[in-house]
Design a protein around this motif. Sequence first.
Motif, PDB file in Angstrom:
ATOM      1  N   UNK A  20       7.829  -3.859   5.675  1.00 56.05           N
ATOM      2  CA  UNK A  20       8.705  -2.748   6.058  1.00 56.05           C
ATOM      3  C   UNK A  20       8.177  -1.434   5.478  1.00 56.05           C
ATOM      4  N   UNK A  21       8.489  -0.351   6.169  1.00 56.00           N
ATOM      5  CA  UNK A  21       8.023   0.973   5.763  1.00 56.00           C
ATOM      6  C   UNK A  21       9.132   1.706   5.023  1.00 56.00           C
ATOM      7  N   UNK A  22       8.812   2.166   3.813  1.00 55.74           N
ATOM      8  CA  UNK A  22       9.750   2.936   2.996  1.00 55.74           C
ATOM      9  C   UNK A  22       9.201   4.359   2.882  1.00 55.74           C
ATOM     10  N   UNK A  23      10.010   5.328   3.311  1.00 56.73           N
ATOM     11  CA  UNK A  23       9.583   6.736   3.300  1.00 56.73           C
ATOM     12  C   UNK A  23      10.308   7.509   2.212  1.00 56.73           C
ATOM     13  N   UNK A  24       9.563   8.380   1.511  1.00 54.26           N
ATOM     14  CA  UNK A  24      10.143   9.246   0.493  1.00 54.26           C
ATOM     15  C   UNK A  24       9.649  10.666   0.723  1.00 54.26           C
ATOM     16  N   UNK A  25      10.570  11.623   0.765  1.00 54.09           N
ATOM     17  CA  UNK A  25      10.213  13.026   0.957  1.00 54.09           C
ATOM     18  C   UNK A  25       9.930  13.650  -0.408  1.00 54.09           C
ATOM     19  N   UNK A  26       8.720  14.183  -0.589  1.00 58.80           N
ATOM     20  CA  UNK A  26       8.312  14.757  -1.868  1.00 58.80           C
ATOM     21  C   UNK A  26       8.404  16.282  -1.888  1.00 58.80           C
ATOM     22  N   UNK A  27       8.893  16.881  -0.799  1.00 62.00           N
ATOM     23  CA  UNK A  27       9.075  18.332  -0.795  1.00 62.00           C
ATOM     24  C   UNK A  27       8.158  19.067   0.172  1.00 62.00           C
ATOM     25  N   UNK A  28       8.343  20.367   0.237  1.00 63.37           N
ATOM     26  CA  UNK A  28       7.644  21.202   1.212  1.00 63.37           C
ATOM     27  C   UNK A  28       6.214  21.523   0.790  1.00 63.37           C
ATOM     28  N   UNK A  29       5.318  21.515   1.771  1.00 62.23           N
ATOM     29  CA  UNK A  29       3.911  21.865   1.571  1.00 62.23           C
ATOM     30  C   UNK A  29       3.429  22.629   2.799  1.00 62.23           C
ATOM     31  N   UNK A  67       0.813  -1.205   0.000  1.00 63.19           N
ATOM     32  CA  UNK A  67       0.000   0.000   0.000  1.00 63.19           C
ATOM     33  C   UNK A  67       0.847   1.256   0.000  1.00 63.19           C
ATOM     34  N   UNK A  68       0.190   2.395  -0.235  1.00 62.43           N
ATOM     35  CA  UNK A  68       0.878   3.680  -0.296  1.00 62.43           C
ATOM     36  C   UNK A  68       0.078   4.729   0.460  1.00 62.43           C
ATOM     37  N   UNK A  69       0.796   5.566   1.212  1.00 61.45           N
ATOM     38  CA  UNK A  69       0.162   6.654   1.960  1.00 61.45           C
ATOM     39  C   UNK A  69       0.902   7.956   1.678  1.00 61.45           C
ATOM     40  N   UNK A  70       0.155   9.060   1.590  1.00 60.01           N
ATOM     41  CA  UNK A  70       0.724  10.399   1.482  1.00 60.01           C
ATOM     42  C   UNK A  70       0.268  11.206   2.686  1.00 60.01           C
ATOM     43  N   UNK A  71       1.223  11.877   3.353  1.00 56.81           N
ATOM     44  CA  UNK A  71       0.887  12.636   4.548  1.00 56.81           C
ATOM     45  C   UNK A  71       1.872  13.785   4.752  1.00 56.81           C
ATOM     46  N   UNK A  72       1.368  14.997   5.041  1.00 58.71           N
ATOM     47  CA  UNK A  72       2.260  16.100   5.390  1.00 58.71           C
ATOM     48  C   UNK A  72       2.737  15.934   6.842  1.00 58.71           C
ATOM     49  N   UNK A  73       4.043  16.044   7.059  1.00 58.78           N
ATOM     50  CA  UNK A  73       4.614  15.855   8.400  1.00 58.78           C
ATOM     51  C   UNK A  73       5.620  16.960   8.677  1.00 58.78           C
ATOM     52  N   UNK A  78       6.685  18.660   5.356  1.00 60.00           N
ATOM     53  CA  UNK A  78       7.208  17.932   4.213  1.00 60.00           C
ATOM     54  C   UNK A  78       6.159  16.888   3.819  1.00 60.00           C
ATOM     55  N   UNK A  79       5.902  16.767   2.526  1.00 57.22           N
ATOM     56  CA  UNK A  79       4.951  15.761   2.060  1.00 57.22           C
ATOM     57  C   UNK A  79       5.684  14.425   1.988  1.00 57.22           C
ATOM     58  N   UNK A  80       5.271  13.495   2.809  1.00 56.31           N
ATOM     59  CA  UNK A  80       5.938  12.203   2.931  1.00 56.31           C
ATOM     60  C   UNK A  80       5.109  11.114   2.246  1.00 56.31           C
ATOM     61  N   UNK A  81       5.774  10.345   1.411  1.00 57.36           N
ATOM     62  CA  UNK A  81       5.166   9.168   0.784  1.00 57.36           C
ATOM     63  C   UNK A  81       5.639   7.939   1.547  1.00 57.36           C
TER      64      UNK A  81
END
Length: 213
Positions: free
Chosen positions: A193-202, A169-175, A183-186
Motif C-alpha cells: 500500500x502507498x502511504x503519502x505524507x505532505x512535507x510542505x511547499x517547495x 521503499x521511500x520516494x520524495x517528489x514535488x507535486x 508540495x513535497x510529497x513523501x
Amino acid sequence: MVDPVRSRERMVREQIEKRGISDPAVLQAMRTLPRHRFVEEALAYKAYSDSPLPIGEGQTISQPYIVALMSERLQVEPGMKTLEIGAGSGYQAAVLDHMGADVYTVERIKKLFFAARKRFMDMRMFSVKIKLDDGTMGWPDEAPFDRIIVTAGGPEVPEPLVAQLAENGRMLIPVGNSKQSQELIQIEKVDGKIVRTNLGSVAFVDLVGKHGW
C-alpha cells in the motif's frame, strides 16, 4: 579569491544545521563535495549561497538547504539502490553517492546529461550510473529501487515510479497543479500500500515527460 572549504563549512553551519538538518551523512557529504564544480565557472562564487542557481537549458541546481532536506528525508543507508529523476548538474546524485547509495540517475536534456556524465568521470564517481531518457518512465531495467528522489515538479506522481519502488521503499517528489510551486510529497510502500505524507511547499523546475507536464 573565495575559499571553498570555508564556504562549504559556512553553508553547512548557517544554511543547513541551523534549519534542523542533523543527519551526519548528509552534513559530511555537503561539507566534502565541491559544489562550485557543479555550476558554470562564472557563477562559482555564488555556489555556496542560500539560493538555487541556473545551470543552463532553463534548469537549476537546487538551494543547498533543499538538497540537504530531501537527502535527510530520503533516509538513505549505504548500499541502497537509489533512483534520481532529473540529474541536472549532478550535485544531488553526488551527495547521495557520498552517503553510500548505489545511485542511478536519469536526465532528459542532452547537454546536461553529457555535462553531468563528464563531471562524474572527472571527479572519479565511477559508481554513479546515468542515462539520457524520459525520467517519468523511471529505469525499469534496474527496478526495484529502495529509494527514489525526483528533483522536478509535476502535476501527479508518475505511476511507473510507484511501480518501481521496492516494498518498504521511500520516494520524495514535488507535486502540484501549479508550475510555480508544489508540495513535497513523501511516498512509502508498506505491505503493498502507498502511504503519502505532505512535507510542505517547495518550488522546482517542471517535470517534463510522458507522466509529467
